[in-house]
Write an enzyme that holds these catalytic residues in place. Structure first.
Site, PDB file in Angstrom:
ATOM      1  N   GLU A 446       0.873  -1.182   0.000  1.00  0.00           N
ATOM      2  CA  GLU A 446       0.000   0.000   0.000  1.00  0.00           C
ATOM      3  C   GLU A 446       0.902   1.222   0.000  1.00  0.00           C
ATOM      4  OE1 GLU A 446      -2.872   0.502   3.182  1.00  0.00           O
ATOM      5  OE2 GLU A 446      -3.528   2.416   2.334  1.00  0.00           O
ATOM      6  N   ASN A 501      -4.211   5.183  -2.127  1.00  0.00           N
ATOM      7  CA  ASN A 501      -5.389   5.799  -1.503  1.00  0.00           C
ATOM      8  C   ASN A 501      -5.891   6.976  -2.339  1.00  0.00           C
ATOM      9  OD1 ASN A 501      -5.613   4.483   1.328  1.00  0.00           O
ATOM     10  ND2 ASN A 501      -3.426   4.914   1.053  1.00  0.00           N
ATOM     11  N   GLU A 533      -7.753   2.586  -3.402  1.00  0.00           N
ATOM     12  CA  GLU A 533      -8.485   2.425  -2.146  1.00  0.00           C
ATOM     13  C   GLU A 533      -9.340   3.658  -1.922  1.00  0.00           C
ATOM     14  OE1 GLU A 533      -6.046   1.520   1.206  1.00  0.00           O
ATOM     15  OE2 GLU A 533      -5.050  -0.173   0.239  1.00  0.00           O
ATOM     16  N   ASP A 563     -11.711   1.014   1.651  1.00  0.00           N
ATOM     17  CA  ASP A 563     -10.775   1.166   2.764  1.00  0.00           C
ATOM     18  C   ASP A 563     -11.535   1.433   4.073  1.00  0.00           C
ATOM     19  OD1 ASP A 563      -8.367   1.359   4.006  1.00  0.00           O
ATOM     20  OD2 ASP A 563      -7.703   3.197   3.013  1.00  0.00           O
ATOM     21  N   GLU A 620      -6.747  -4.977   8.177  1.00  0.00           N
ATOM     22  CA  GLU A 620      -5.701  -3.961   8.397  1.00  0.00           C
ATOM     23  C   GLU A 620      -5.233  -4.021   9.850  1.00  0.00           C
ATOM     24  OE1 GLU A 620      -6.049  -0.020   6.154  1.00  0.00           O
ATOM     25  OE2 GLU A 620      -8.064  -0.355   6.873  1.00  0.00           O
TER      26      GLU A 620
HETATM   27  P1  C2E Z   1      -5.060   3.901   5.544  1.00  0.00           P
HETATM   28  O1  C2E Z   1      -5.241   3.961   4.086  1.00  0.00           O
HETATM   29  O2  C2E Z   1      -6.066   3.142   6.292  1.00  0.00           O
HETATM   30  O3  C2E Z   1      -3.603   3.402   5.789  1.00  0.00           O
HETATM   31  C1  C2E Z   1      -3.281   2.563   6.801  1.00  0.00           C
HETATM   32  C2  C2E Z   1      -2.753   3.331   7.939  1.00  0.00           C
HETATM   33  O4  C2E Z   1      -2.631   2.445   9.052  1.00  0.00           O
HETATM   34  C3  C2E Z   1      -1.359   3.859   7.691  1.00  0.00           C
HETATM   35  O5  C2E Z   1      -1.236   5.044   8.402  1.00  0.00           O
HETATM   36  C4  C2E Z   1      -0.476   2.792   8.280  1.00  0.00           C
HETATM   37  O6  C2E Z   1       0.788   3.262   8.678  1.00  0.00           O
HETATM   38  C5  C2E Z   1      -1.290   2.394   9.485  1.00  0.00           C
HETATM   39  N1  C2E Z   1      -1.006   1.031   9.889  1.00  0.00           N
HETATM   40  C6  C2E Z   1      -0.737  -0.008   9.102  1.00  0.00           C
HETATM   41  N2  C2E Z   1      -0.549  -1.125   9.849  1.00  0.00           N
HETATM   42  C7  C2E Z   1      -0.726  -0.772  11.121  1.00  0.00           C
HETATM   43  C8  C2E Z   1      -0.661  -1.490  12.373  1.00  0.00           C
HETATM   44  O7  C2E Z   1      -0.398  -2.666  12.431  1.00  0.00           O
HETATM   45  N3  C2E Z   1      -0.914  -0.782  13.501  1.00  0.00           N
HETATM   46  C9  C2E Z   1      -1.202   0.519  13.471  1.00  0.00           C
HETATM   47  N4  C2E Z   1      -1.425   1.168  14.597  1.00  0.00           N
HETATM   48  N5  C2E Z   1      -1.263   1.237  12.315  1.00  0.00           N
HETATM   49  C10 C2E Z   1      -1.008   0.585  11.162  1.00  0.00           C
HETATM   50  P2  C2E Z   1      -0.689   6.300   7.725  1.00  0.00           P
HETATM   51  O8  C2E Z   1       0.397   5.974   6.783  1.00  0.00           O
HETATM   52  O9  C2E Z   1      -0.412   7.291   8.802  1.00  0.00           O
HETATM   53  O10 C2E Z   1      -1.902   6.790   6.874  1.00  0.00           O
HETATM   54  C11 C2E Z   1      -3.019   7.287   7.453  1.00  0.00           C
HETATM   55  C12 C2E Z   1      -4.070   7.499   6.455  1.00  0.00           C
HETATM   56  O11 C2E Z   1      -3.734   8.590   5.582  1.00  0.00           O
HETATM   57  C13 C2E Z   1      -4.286   6.353   5.513  1.00  0.00           C
HETATM   58  O12 C2E Z   1      -5.056   5.398   6.140  1.00  0.00           O
HETATM   59  C14 C2E Z   1      -4.993   6.993   4.382  1.00  0.00           C
HETATM   60  O13 C2E Z   1      -6.360   7.152   4.647  1.00  0.00           O
HETATM   61  C15 C2E Z   1      -4.344   8.354   4.357  1.00  0.00           C
HETATM   62  N6  C2E Z   1      -3.355   8.380   3.290  1.00  0.00           N
HETATM   63  C16 C2E Z   1      -2.080   7.939   3.308  1.00  0.00           C
HETATM   64  N7  C2E Z   1      -1.497   8.179   2.120  1.00  0.00           N
HETATM   65  C17 C2E Z   1      -2.440   8.732   1.325  1.00  0.00           C
HETATM   66  C18 C2E Z   1      -2.484   9.188  -0.023  1.00  0.00           C
HETATM   67  O14 C2E Z   1      -1.522   9.089  -0.766  1.00  0.00           O
HETATM   68  N8  C2E Z   1      -3.658   9.729  -0.473  1.00  0.00           N
HETATM   69  C19 C2E Z   1      -4.736   9.830   0.317  1.00  0.00           C
HETATM   70  N9  C2E Z   1      -5.853  10.367  -0.170  1.00  0.00           N
HETATM   71  N10 C2E Z   1      -4.761   9.412   1.592  1.00  0.00           N
HETATM   72  C20 C2E Z   1      -3.618   8.879   2.080  1.00  0.00           C
HETATM   73 MG    MG Z   2      -7.284   1.834   6.033  1.00  0.00          MG
HETATM   74 MG    MG Z   3      -5.539   2.790   2.714  1.00  0.00          MG
END
Ligand code: C2E
Ligand code: MG
Ligand code: MG
Length: 679
Positions: A446, A501, A533, A563, A620
């Site tokens: 991802e 995403n 997603e 998602d 997830e």
């Molecule tokens: P998401 O799409 O649900 O991404 C998964 C988030 O959960 C990611 O946070 C990831 O680091 C975190 N995660 C994954 N595995 C675990 C785990 O085992 N435990 C815990 N506590 N967390 C875990 P991240 O990278 O901070 O991203 C947060 C959100 O920001 C993403 O949720 C997504 O909605 C958004 N995002 C990230 N990159 C993009 C992007 O390029 N475009 C858009 N529109 N949204 C983005």
């Molecule tokens: Mg997610």
């Molecule tokens: Mg995601």
């Protein structure tokens, strides 16, 4: 009867002669000094005025002196000598005032001195007093020479110097010239009353002429002074007045507030600075044209200005941005009352052609000295309060509150930084592995964006994506993520997918399918390797539009994942309507999977719905073995979480992939062995 005896008999004539000589000389030198510095058009006008003052005053002085000697002057002699003096003086001035570094002023002055000698001799001749033209270099010749030199000196001083003493020195020389001419050069044997009868008329006539000349000079001075003041005022107004509405502009606003800060007794009174924008102004501008926009601004400005009371001030700083200031207020209620007055004025309907335009406004206010004692602070505090007023439920004035508005200020600062981040390419994509539950093998990554802020360090997408969505910057950022992720995937094995995403705002626009198509084409990857997603918020806003966009993307060959499933409002029936290929169960249900029967039931139900619809289910946030075991038992298809790997930079994702390949060749699972720390 000699000159002094005659003067003693006519003190008023002597006094007049002295006055004419003094005033005339002073005005001549003063004007010459000014005219010399003005532009060519005014120079010519001024030259004639100076010629009249200089010529008539010296002529009048000479006439009075001749009269004092008891000579009678006929009108033709008076007029003739006056015209001769005026003509020669004009020539002298024209020479003296030519722009040149040579001796023009001195030559011009000498001509004027000569003109006086001619005039005086003419008068004397006509008066029958006899003319004593120098035959040799005697006392008279010396006196004439002195006159010419003094006149030349006077004009030299007037043109070449610009000091306080200029007028005194220059006019003294002219007075001395006239004194020398009329006394020393006067033939000593003169003193006989040649004729009588003219005496009574000449002096009042000369006095009247000179009064008229001096009065005209005075009026000219006044006009010139007033027009200079008007020009300065116009210039001042030009720089502090908004040209469209006639209201004060930002500079004037700042000057006004800083004056109030200086003069207000902060222990007893306050100053309210208010900011307001006209709501729907942009819309009216778009729909009815900019002429209508200008009409609104002018009308509102006119009404506001007309309604101002004492201690009230209003300014337009740009577009539809207005500020109002009220000083001398003692209670907050006074400020509220003033704000309500402004609001009511703005709300009055405005007629434009056949349309009635309704404009409203929201007002934010800052109070001096309560929140700040600095002009710029007060203005920006009023601005921040106004932003909060835009989101308030009713349209009452919102006062700046440091604690509440700090978060807003920070957000504003961050959005400025975000714009810069796009331009400076401060983003980086991290990749988090996704695994198959049955084979435990790495099946994809991802893509998760990171912002490498130059001062704040790495910023989480959870902190800046909402801001990017609000400001519209998400379109640029989102397109970049899609392009970059596809390029990265093109360096991986053909079997490895990349999930990107996509925000609701991106789906709302029509160009998402083109952006995706472009990214696939540029990277050359198989479209089936790209998964988008989307969250429930991406489809609930406009289901039909979202469905059309998703179908077009699916038509390209990409897959779509839902998602964060379970956190929004959608039900399992959503999967009947939308062409999802995958459901990603939010980690909130995974974290307590072992302890919560409810989470367990939801995961079970989701897997149960997905299987017959041929929709894969990914869990997830899998962080430990126990969660993985339960998910395996439930029949979940895929997993993602810290247990398998944190999001890592592209280079580490490559390493992870190589390790997975090796493990596969060696016949082992790549789960526990290759965990790489990331964010
Ligand atoms: P998401 O799409 O649900 O991404 C998964 C988030 O959960 C990611 O946070 C990831 O680091 C975190 N995660 C994954 N595995 C675990 C785990 O085992 N435990 C815990 N506590 N967390 C875990 P991240 O990278 O901070 O991203 C947060 C959100 O920001 C993403 O949720 C997504 O909605 C958004 N995002 C990230 N990159 C993009 C992007 O390029 N475009 C858009 N529109 N949204 C983005
Ligand atoms: Mg997610
Ligand atoms: Mg995601």
């Amino acid at each position: 009867m000699d000159f002094l005896t005659s003067a003693a008999h006519h003190p008023s004539s002597l006094l007049l002669a002295v006055i004419f000589a003094t005033v005339g000389s002073f005005l001549t030198v003063d004007l010459v000094s000014r005219v010399h510095r003005c532009n060519s058009i005014s120079r010519l006008n001024w030259l004639f005025i100076v010629a009249i003052i200089c010529g008539t005053s010296s002529w009048a002085t000479q006439v009075l002196v001749v009269q004092l000697n008891g000579a009678a002057l006929v009108p033709s002699a008076l007029i003739g000598s006056l015209l001769a003096n005026l003509a020669l003086t004009t020539v002298g001035l024209a020479v003296a005032l030519r722009r040149s570094r040579s001796i023009q002023p001195e030559v011009g002055g000498a001509i004027i001195g000569f003109s006086n000698i001619v005039c005086f001799n003419l008068l004397m001749k006509v008066a029958g007093l006899g003319v004593e033209l120098p035959t040799s270099f005697d006392g008279v010749a010396l006196a004439y020479l002195a006159c010419v030199c003094m006149s030349a000196g006077a004009f030299s001083v007037a043109v070449r110097t610009d000091r306080r003493s200029t007028r005194v020195v220059g006019s003294s020389l002219l007075i001395a010239m006239l004194g020398t001419l009329t006394h020393i050069a006067l033939p000593l044997e003169v003193g006989v009353v040649v004729a009588s009868g003219g005496h009574d008329l000449v002096i009042p006539s000369v006095a009247i002429i000179m009064s008229a000349v001096f009065a005209t000079a005075l009026a000219t001075y006044n006009i010139e002074h007033q027009s200079r003041l008007d020009a300065i005022e116009a210039l001042r107004n030009y720089s502090v007045i908004d040209s469209l509405t006639g209201l004060s502009n930002r500079d004037a606003l700042k000057a006004h507030i800083s004056e109030l800060i200086e003069t207000t007794d902060r222990t007893t009174a306050k100053v309210a600075v208010m900011a307001f924008n006209l709501n729907r102004f942009r819309l009216v501008n778009d729909v009815h044209g900019s002429e209508a926009g200008d009409h609104i601004l002018k009308t509102v400005a006119g009404r506001l200005q007309a309604a101002l009371g004492p201690n009230e001030f209003v300014a337009r700083v740009s577009g539809d941005e207005f500020y109002a200031v009220k000083s001398g207020i003692h209670r907050k209620a006074d400020a509220v009352q003033f704000a309500n007055k402004m609001l009511e004025i703005v709300r009055e309907p405005i007629q434009w052609n056949s349309a009635k335009l309704d404009i409203t406004a929201r007002i934010g206010a800052a109070l001096f000295p309560n929140t700040s004692e600095r002009v710029d602070d007060l203005i920006s505090q009023a601005d921040i309060a106004m932003c909060r007023a835009q989101t308030a439920t009713d349209d009452e004035v919102i006062f700046f509150d440091p604690s509440v508005d700090k978060a807003k200020r920070d957000l504003n600062a961050l959005s400025i930084d975000l714009r810069k981040a796009i331009d400076d390419n401060e983003f980086e994509i991290y990749y988090q592995p996704q695994h198959s539950v049955t084979t435990r093998q790495l099946i994809g990554f991802e893509a998760l964006i990171r912002w490498n802020h130059p001062l704040r360090g790495m910023i989480s997408p959870a902190d800046f994506i909402p801001l990017a969505e609000k400001t519209g910057m998400i379109h640029e950022i989102g397109a970049w993520v899609i392009r970059e992720s596809c390029l990265q995937a093109s360096r991986w094995d053909e079997t490895i997918k990349v999930a990107v995403n996509v925000s609701a705002n991106q789906i709302m626009r029509n160009d998402l399918p083109e952006i995706v198509h472009d990214a696939i084409a540029r990277s050359g990857i198989d479209p089936r390797r790209l998964e988008l997603e989307i969250t429930e918020s991406g489809i609930v806003a406009d289901e039909r539009h979202a469905l059309a966009i998703l179908n077009r993307i699916k038509g390209l060959g990409c897959s779509i994942a839902m998602d964060d499933f379970g956190t929004g409002f959608s039900s399992l029936s959503t999967f009947k309507k939308f062409p999802f290929d995958k459901i990603k169960i939010d980690r909130a249900f995974i974290s307590d999977l072992a302890t919560s029967r409810q989470s367990n039931a939801i995961v079970n139900a989701t897997v149960g719905v997905g299987r017959p619809l041929n929709i894969k289910v990914l869990a997830e946030g899998v962080e430990d073995k126990e969660q993985l075991a339960i998910l395996t038992e439930i029949g979940c298809d895929e997993v993602q979480g810290f247990f398998f790997g944190r999001p890592v930079p592209a280079s580490e994702a490559d390493a992870l992939l190589r390790a997975a390949r090796l493990a596969q060749q060696g016949g082992t699972s790549n789960v526990v062995e290759f965990k790489i720390g990331g964010r």
